[in-house]
Design a protein around this motif. Sequence first.
Motif, mmCIF file in Angstrom:
data_model
loop_
_atom_site.group_PDB
_atom_site.id
_atom_site.type_symbol
_atom_site.label_atom_id
_atom_site.label_comp_id
_atom_site.label_asym_id
_atom_site.label_seq_id
_atom_site.Cartn_x
_atom_site.Cartn_y
_atom_site.Cartn_z
ATOM 1 N N PHE A 22 -9.300 34.756 18.090
ATOM 2 C CA PHE A 22 -9.876 34.330 16.813
ATOM 3 C C PHE A 22 -11.286 33.782 17.022
ATOM 4 C CE2 PHE A 22 -10.927 30.818 14.006
ATOM 5 C CZ PHE A 22 -10.884 31.441 12.775
ATOM 6 N N TRP A 23 -11.457 32.862 17.957
ATOM 7 C CA TRP A 23 -12.763 32.218 18.161
ATOM 8 C C TRP A 23 -13.820 33.214 18.615
ATOM 9 C CZ3 TRP A 23 -13.724 28.292 15.491
ATOM 10 C CH2 TRP A 23 -12.744 27.350 15.213
ATOM 11 N N ARG A 24 -13.424 34.271 19.276
ATOM 12 C CA ARG A 24 -14.390 35.318 19.651
ATOM 13 C C ARG A 24 -14.887 36.106 18.444
ATOM 14 N NH1 ARG A 24 -11.191 37.219 25.016
ATOM 15 N NH2 ARG A 24 -12.204 35.767 26.446
ATOM 16 N N ALA A 25 -14.093 36.148 17.389
ATOM 17 C CA ALA A 25 -14.481 36.886 16.183
ATOM 18 C C ALA A 25 -15.351 36.053 15.237
ATOM 19 C CB ALA A 25 -13.227 37.357 15.442
ATOM 20 N N VAL A 26 -15.472 34.757 15.481
ATOM 21 C CA VAL A 26 -16.166 33.856 14.560
ATOM 22 C C VAL A 26 -17.694 33.991 14.557
ATOM 23 C CG1 VAL A 26 -16.636 31.402 14.112
ATOM 24 C CG2 VAL A 26 -14.286 32.198 14.430
ATOM 25 N N PRO A 27 -18.387 34.070 15.696
ATOM 26 C CA PRO A 27 -19.861 34.040 15.665
ATOM 27 C C PRO A 27 -20.540 35.043 14.739
ATOM 28 C CG PRO A 27 -19.107 33.659 17.891
ATOM 29 C CD PRO A 27 -17.888 34.041 17.068
ATOM 30 N N PRO A 28 -20.125 36.310 14.683
ATOM 31 C CA PRO A 28 -20.794 37.226 13.744
ATOM 32 C C PRO A 28 -20.593 36.832 12.277
ATOM 33 C CG PRO A 28 -19.451 38.454 15.316
ATOM 34 C CD PRO A 28 -19.151 37.010 15.518
ATOM 35 N N VAL A 29 -19.447 36.255 11.961
ATOM 36 C CA VAL A 29 -19.185 35.811 10.591
ATOM 37 C C VAL A 29 -20.098 34.631 10.253
ATOM 38 C CG1 VAL A 29 -17.454 34.890 8.986
ATOM 39 C CG2 VAL A 29 -16.799 36.633 10.672
ATOM 40 N N VAL A 30 -20.225 33.688 11.181
ATOM 41 C CA VAL A 30 -21.092 32.528 10.966
ATOM 42 C C VAL A 30 -22.544 32.970 10.790
ATOM 43 C CG1 VAL A 30 -21.996 30.423 12.033
ATOM 44 C CG2 VAL A 30 -19.558 30.925 12.129
ATOM 45 N N ASP A 31 -22.985 33.935 11.585
ATOM 46 C CA ASP A 31 -24.358 34.446 11.442
ATOM 47 C C ASP A 31 -24.581 35.037 10.060
ATOM 48 O OD1 ASP A 31 -24.888 33.672 14.043
ATOM 49 O OD2 ASP A 31 -24.704 35.697 14.871
ATOM 50 N N ASP A 32 -23.641 35.849 9.581
ATOM 51 C CA ASP A 32 -23.762 36.432 8.238
ATOM 52 C C ASP A 32 -23.733 35.345 7.168
ATOM 53 O OD1 ASP A 32 -23.923 38.996 9.211
ATOM 54 O OD2 ASP A 32 -22.051 39.696 8.292
ATOM 55 N N LEU A 33 -22.842 34.376 7.326
ATOM 56 C CA LEU A 33 -22.709 33.298 6.350
ATOM 57 C C LEU A 33 -24.027 32.540 6.201
ATOM 58 C CD1 LEU A 33 -20.901 31.551 4.502
ATOM 59 C CD2 LEU A 33 -20.367 30.186 6.533
ATOM 60 N N ALA A 34 -24.654 32.199 7.314
ATOM 61 C CA ALA A 34 -25.895 31.416 7.274
ATOM 62 C C ALA A 34 -27.009 32.132 6.520
ATOM 63 C CB ALA A 34 -26.333 31.089 8.697
ATOM 64 N N ALA A 35 -26.971 33.445 6.494
ATOM 65 C CA ALA A 35 -28.029 34.232 5.851
ATOM 66 C C ALA A 35 -27.652 34.708 4.448
ATOM 67 C CB ALA A 35 -28.358 35.444 6.726
ATOM 68 N N THR A 36 -26.549 34.235 3.902
ATOM 69 C CA THR A 36 -26.059 34.726 2.624
ATOM 70 C C THR A 36 -26.742 34.039 1.442
ATOM 71 O OG1 THR A 36 -23.903 35.229 3.569
ATOM 72 C CG2 THR A 36 -23.991 34.999 1.197
ATOM 73 N N PRO A 37 -27.342 34.818 0.545
ATOM 74 C CA PRO A 37 -27.927 34.223 -0.668
ATOM 75 C C PRO A 37 -26.843 33.545 -1.502
ATOM 76 C CG PRO A 37 -28.633 36.505 -0.392
ATOM 77 C CD PRO A 37 -27.543 36.254 0.619
ATOM 78 N N GLY A 38 -27.177 32.413 -2.068
ATOM 79 C CA GLY A 38 -26.244 31.707 -2.941
ATOM 80 C C GLY A 38 -25.413 30.656 -2.241
ATOM 81 N N LEU A 39 -25.472 30.586 -0.920
ATOM 82 C CA LEU A 39 -24.741 29.552 -0.181
ATOM 83 C C LEU A 39 -25.567 28.276 -0.199
ATOM 84 C CD1 LEU A 39 -22.381 28.719 1.728
ATOM 85 C CD2 LEU A 39 -23.910 29.360 3.612
ATOM 86 N N ARG A 40 -24.962 27.180 -0.629
ATOM 87 C CA ARG A 40 -25.667 25.895 -0.634
ATOM 88 C C ARG A 40 -25.270 25.017 0.531
ATOM 89 N NH1 ARG A 40 -26.193 23.801 -6.796
ATOM 90 N NH2 ARG A 40 -27.186 22.064 -5.736
ATOM 91 N N LEU A 41 -24.045 25.163 1.012
ATOM 92 C CA LEU A 41 -23.547 24.291 2.069
ATOM 93 C C LEU A 41 -22.321 24.935 2.691
ATOM 94 C CD1 LEU A 41 -23.453 21.328 3.345
ATOM 95 C CD2 LEU A 41 -21.852 20.822 1.502
ATOM 96 N N ALA A 42 -22.207 24.857 3.999
ATOM 97 C CA ALA A 42 -20.994 25.313 4.697
ATOM 98 C C ALA A 42 -20.734 24.371 5.862
ATOM 99 C CB ALA A 42 -21.149 26.744 5.187
ATOM 100 N N LEU A 43 -19.519 23.871 5.939
ATOM 101 C CA LEU A 43 -19.130 22.928 6.985
ATOM 102 C C LEU A 43 -17.785 23.327 7.574
ATOM 103 C CD1 LEU A 43 -19.692 19.624 4.983
ATOM 104 C CD2 LEU A 43 -21.186 20.510 6.771
ATOM 105 N N GLY A 44 -17.660 23.178 8.875
ATOM 106 C CA GLY A 44 -16.357 23.304 9.500
ATOM 107 C C GLY A 44 -15.602 22.007 9.306
ATOM 108 N N ILE A 45 -14.312 22.087 8.972
ATOM 109 C CA ILE A 45 -13.489 20.893 8.757
ATOM 110 C C ILE A 45 -12.146 21.094 9.430
ATOM 111 C CG2 ILE A 45 -14.594 20.212 6.596
ATOM 112 C CD1 ILE A 45 -12.229 21.482 5.094
#
Length: 110
Positions: A22-45
Amino acid sequence: MGTGLVASITRARLRPTRALSFWRAVPPVVDDLAATPGLRLALGIGEAPIGLQGTFSLWESDAALRAFAHGSAAHRSAVRRTEPERWYAEELFARLAVLDVEGTYEGRPV
């Protein structure tokens, strides 16, 4: 869901034998998330103990959230892998209408 701000909460309990995959699959998703229009905030909890993972994100609109969830190739790939990889012992996705937001995070208004 109406118009306006939307919050998303995800939560999963990882299967210990599948956590590394699972953790190996996370970095590409995080990269896409950071560049997504309309995102105001994202936090790991909820990452302690290590087998519990979660996210909280705040979006300009339901359309922006859906564009990421269904439009990001990395996210679509991770979602498709979830069942065959058996990453989660349990999972939750919640989408909430936001009535009001006040404050800053890392010096930026949310």
